[in-house]
Design an enzyme around this catalytic site. Structure first.
Site, PDB file in Angstrom:
ATOM      1  N   ASP A   1       0.870  -1.167   0.000  1.00 29.54           N
ATOM      2  CA  ASP A   1       0.000   0.000   0.000  1.00 29.54           C
ATOM      3  C   ASP A   1       0.910   1.221   0.000  1.00 29.54           C
ATOM      4  O   ASP A   1       1.748   1.375   0.891  1.00 29.54           O
ATOM      5  CB  ASP A   1      -0.847  -0.035   1.285  1.00 29.54           C
ATOM      6  CG  ASP A   1      -2.164   0.689   1.139  1.00 29.54           C
ATOM      7  OD1 ASP A   1      -2.174   1.778   0.548  1.00 29.54           O
ATOM      8  OD2 ASP A   1      -3.185   0.154   1.616  1.00 29.54           O
TER       9      ASP A   1
ATOM     10  N   ASP B   1      -2.893   4.862  -2.415  1.00 29.68           N
ATOM     11  CA  ASP B   1      -3.880   5.439  -1.507  1.00 29.68           C
ATOM     12  C   ASP B   1      -4.351   6.808  -1.999  1.00 29.68           C
ATOM     13  O   ASP B   1      -3.543   7.667  -2.360  1.00 29.68           O
ATOM     14  CB  ASP B   1      -3.223   5.580  -0.120  1.00 29.68           C
ATOM     15  CG  ASP B   1      -4.200   5.988   0.952  1.00 29.68           C
ATOM     16  OD1 ASP B   1      -5.126   5.221   1.231  1.00 29.68           O
ATOM     17  OD2 ASP B   1      -4.048   7.097   1.506  1.00 29.68           O
TER      18      ASP B   1
ATOM     19  N   HIS C   1     -11.268  -1.991   4.388  1.00 31.07           N
ATOM     20  CA  HIS C   1     -11.002  -1.567   5.774  1.00 31.07           C
ATOM     21  C   HIS C   1     -11.610  -0.208   6.117  1.00 31.07           C
ATOM     22  O   HIS C   1     -11.447   0.258   7.242  1.00 31.07           O
ATOM     23  CB  HIS C   1      -9.488  -1.517   5.987  1.00 31.07           C
ATOM     24  CG  HIS C   1      -8.833  -0.457   5.138  1.00 31.07           C
ATOM     25  ND1 HIS C   1      -8.819  -0.514   3.765  1.00 31.07           N
ATOM     26  CD2 HIS C   1      -8.224   0.688   5.471  1.00 31.07           C
ATOM     27  CE1 HIS C   1      -8.213   0.556   3.296  1.00 31.07           C
ATOM     28  NE2 HIS C   1      -7.836   1.312   4.307  1.00 31.07           N
ATOM     29  N   ASP C   2     -12.261   0.443   5.158  1.00 32.75           N
ATOM     30  CA  ASP C   2     -12.832   1.772   5.403  1.00 32.75           C
ATOM     31  C   ASP C   2     -14.349   1.760   5.534  1.00 32.75           C
ATOM     32  O   ASP C   2     -14.949   2.799   5.829  1.00 32.75           O
ATOM     33  CB  ASP C   2     -12.483   2.725   4.247  1.00 32.75           C
ATOM     34  CG  ASP C   2     -11.026   3.129   4.253  1.00 32.75           C
ATOM     35  OD1 ASP C   2     -10.415   3.102   5.338  1.00 32.75           O
ATOM     36  OD2 ASP C   2     -10.501   3.482   3.180  1.00 32.75           O
TER      37      ASP C   2
HETATM   38  O1  TEU Z   1      -8.975   6.377   2.182  1.00 26.77           O
HETATM   39  C1  TEU Z   1      -9.307   7.496   1.405  1.00 26.77           C
HETATM   40  C2  TEU Z   1     -10.738   7.795   1.431  1.00 26.77           C
HETATM   41  O2  TEU Z   1     -11.355   8.021   0.423  1.00 26.77           O
HETATM   42  C3  TEU Z   1     -11.357   7.909   2.782  1.00 26.77           C
HETATM   43  O3  TEU Z   1     -11.919   9.179   2.822  1.00 26.77           O
HETATM   44  C4  TEU Z   1     -12.404   6.922   3.087  1.00 26.77           C
HETATM   45  O4  TEU Z   1     -13.541   7.233   2.374  1.00 26.77           O
HETATM   46  C5  TEU Z   1     -12.597   7.017   4.597  1.00 26.77           C
HETATM   47  O5  TEU Z   1     -11.768   6.041   5.176  1.00 26.77           O
HETATM   48  C6  TEU Z   1     -13.997   6.953   5.098  1.00 26.77           C
HETATM   49  O6  TEU Z   1     -14.520   5.680   5.153  1.00 26.77           O
HETATM   50  C7  TEU Z   1      -7.627   6.028   2.259  1.00 26.77           C
HETATM   51  C8  TEU Z   1      -7.448   4.808   3.129  1.00 26.77           C
HETATM   52  O7  TEU Z   1      -8.126   3.724   2.559  1.00 26.77           O
HETATM   53  C9  TEU Z   1      -7.901   5.127   4.518  1.00 26.77           C
HETATM   54  O8  TEU Z   1      -7.824   4.008   5.364  1.00 26.77           O
HETATM   55  C10 TEU Z   1      -7.015   6.224   5.048  1.00 26.77           C
HETATM   56  O9  TEU Z   1      -7.430   6.594   6.332  1.00 26.77           O
HETATM   57  C11 TEU Z   1      -7.033   7.436   4.120  1.00 26.77           C
HETATM   58  O10 TEU Z   1      -6.827   7.088   2.759  1.00 26.77           O
HETATM   59  C12 TEU Z   1      -5.910   8.362   4.476  1.00 26.77           C
HETATM   60  O11 TEU Z   1      -4.689   7.800   4.148  1.00 26.77           O
END
Ligand code: TEU
Ligand code: CA
Length: 550
Positions: free
Chosen positions: A109, A211, A332-333
């Site tokens: 990543d 990312d 994971h988000d």
């Molecule tokens: O996520 C980017 C992103 O679009 C986030 O706004 C996402 O929608 C958010 O986690 C709300 O659910 C990436 C990574 O996947 C995330 O884990 C990181 O926290 C973020 O970038 C910052 O690096």
């Protein structure tokens, strides 16, 4: 027919199945309650290389770099090392070797938009306006006394600007204040990050998940974003200037150039669903940007046939020639899809039908660890939360911690994840929903995933064939065909039918589909496989995979 791929000479990442590992949560090897690289290595047989394995082709590792873990690894303080919680570079080399020995690739990543505020680059940059790295981040003077340079809001809440008393200037952070944004218009920043990319490619990794790439392009004159109606700070503005500027595409082109020296390496971009032109814009023109781009419109969609139909009728055709779709339901988000789809229905039946979609829709599937078991979102108390974003919006938004709980390996204490206390609690279902138990049950979701991965691997039509959408009498059913011509000149055709309703449905297939043979039903109660007619009755939320012309 939407012609999206030649069948011969397909690059590995088009037919591959990816498995996302959240390193904090896969397997702990030393009892500190946090997953680590040795833990992952000890579980590789579960993923690939043995007949009993799930059979995936590649792992995407969420960040493992040294990090203060304010954003659980997405705040990197050293791009060329491993966080001591996860192990060492030697552990990483061993993991990569063992993975490759099983035919399993690993992609890293790469967090490009920002670093940790503890990264030496930022420490130097913030020390003084005359430091050698003064321009490496996005610094700006206030507009007037106590006024921020612009109205920009951060993705994780609050203003995107934080005052730095030593430089007496503001710095920009699109996410947490501990994640200052790099200045990508400053050439040395690009050079430094490309050195990082080479560091890992030369070590043997198979590519990168990139990312938040649509944040790379921003207007460095800091114009105010126009306001619009929304419920909270971030959605109350139109993000016209703080992201989505064309510069991101130049940066991706540069990276693609670099990666072309490593013919097998793949670039997979993460771009917000609402970026202009949609995620498809990041395939570039004539394949000069990314190989794959996540499409989060399915990741956010409820269980509805019309949403998935739109994927086939709109999103896939929007992908430029040379591009290739991705299929991703969980990461994971976001809350896990079993609960999203199951909100108003039979969650397990839908997770099973979703598995059929995941492995038969055109594109490269991405699994999120534990989804193959049917792991649920954890219901956490405030005191159990770890992620600052989840805490900030709790309990109004579901947040991210509920989908980040430890992998459930067996029914023992701590589910076989750790001998210590896990960093996040296990879901209470773990005594029932775990690898050991599901291996023993022929009807488990895990077996269905394995079976589908195997069917997909054996079928050019399913893994990289063309797709066409079929219209039938049943609007709640999604029906599509995948087809590919094999080396001996025969055309392999597969039909997929998914009933998105919680009711029985009779579907009339068009006469031209020819002979049909049922290969698989996602319903545990369905009748045996075998020949079938043009009219079929599907159970509630049932999906079927049917071979044509047999
Ligand atoms: O996520 C980017 C992103 O679009 C986030 O706004 C996402 O929608 C958010 O986690 C709300 O659910 C990436 C990574 O996947 C995330 O884990 C990181 O926290 C973020 O970038 C910052 O690096
Ligand atoms: Ca550990």
């Amino acid at each position: 027919m939407v012609d999206i791929s030649p069948v011969a000479g397909v690059p590995w990442w088009r037919s591959a199945v990816f498995y996302q590992i959240y390193p904090w949560s896969f397997q702990d090897s030393n009892g500190d309650g946090i997953g680590d690289l040795r833990g992952i290595e000890s579980r590789l047989d579960y993923l690939a290389g043995t007949p009993a394995a799930l059979g995936v082709d590649a792992i995407w590792l969420s960040p493992i770099y040294p990090s203060p873990m304010k954003d659980f690894g997405y705040d990197v303080s050293d791009y060329c090392d491993v966080d001591s919680r996860f192990g060492t570079l030697t552990d990483f080399d061993s993991l990569l070797r063992e993975a490759h020995r099983r035919g399993l690739r690993i992609i890293m990543d790469l967090v490009l938009n920002h670093t940790s505020d503890q990264h030496p680059w930022f420490l130097e940059s913030r020390a003084s306006r005359r430091s050698a790295k003064a321009d490496w981040y996005c610094w700006a003077d206030g507009k007037a006394l106590f006024r921020r340079p612009s109205n920009w809001n951060a993705r994780f809440g609050g203003s995107s600007w934080t005052w730095d008393p030593s430089r007496r200037q503001y710095y920009l952070h699109s996410f947490l204040k501990e994640q200052p944004d790099l200045n990508w218009q400053h050439e040395p920043v690009r050079a430094a990050m490309w050195k990082v990319a080479r560091f890992w490619l030369d070590r043997g990794v198979d590519g990168f998940r990139l990312d938040a790439i649509n944040w790379l392009g921003k207007d460095l004159r800091w114009p105010n974003n126009p306001l619009r109606f929304g419920l909270r700070g971030y959605t109350r503005q139109d993000h016209r200037y703080d992201r989505d500027q064309a510069a991101a595409h130049e940066i991706m082109q540069e990276l693609r150039q670099l990666v072309s020296a490593y013919p097998d390496a793949v670039l997979i971009g993460e771009a917000a669903a609402d970026t202009p032109g949609g995620p498809a814009a990041f395939y570039g023109h004539g394949g000069d940007e990314l190989h794959l781009v996540f499409d989060f419109r399915l990741l956010k969609s409820p269980w509805r046939a019309d949403r998935f139909r739109r994927f086939l009728s709109e999103y896939v055709p929007a992908i430029p020639k040379g591009g290739w779709p991705t299929i991703v339901f969980s990461n994971h988000d976001q809350p896990r899809h079993i609960d999203r789809y199951g909100k108003d229905g039979d969650a397990l039946a839908r997770a099973r039908a979703a598995a059929l979609l995941l492995f038969t829709l055109p594109g490269t599937p991405f699994l999120y660890y534990g989804e193959e078991l049917g792991m649920r979102n954890a219901r956490l108390r405030y005191g159990e939360l770890r992620d600052p974003y989840t805490k900030r919006f709790w309990p109004f938004r579901p947040g991210r911690d509920p989908a980040r709980t430890p992998m459930q390996w067996d029914g023992s204490a701590q589910a076989g994840f750790s001998t210590g206390r896990p960093w996040l609690p296990l879901t209470p279902e773990y005594t029932r929903v775990n690898v050991e138990r599901e291996i023993a049950e022929p009807d488990s979701l895990l077996h269905l995933y394995k079976q589908l991965i195997a069917l997909r691997r054996a079928s050019a039509a399913l893994s990289c064939g063309d797709v066409s959408l079929l219209e039938t009498n049943a609007a709640d059913c999604l029906v599509y065909e995948r087809s590919a011509r094999s080396a001996d000149g025969r055309t392999e055709r597969m039909l997929i039918i998914v009933n998105f309703s919680g009711r029985q449905l009779d579907v009339n297939l068009p006469e031209r589909v020819g002979q049909t043979r049922l290969l698989l039903s996602t319903s545990c109660y369905a009748s045996q496989s075998g020949p079938m007619g043009k009219q079929m009755r599907l159970g509630p939320d049932e999906g079927r995979l049917i071979q044509l012309d047999v």
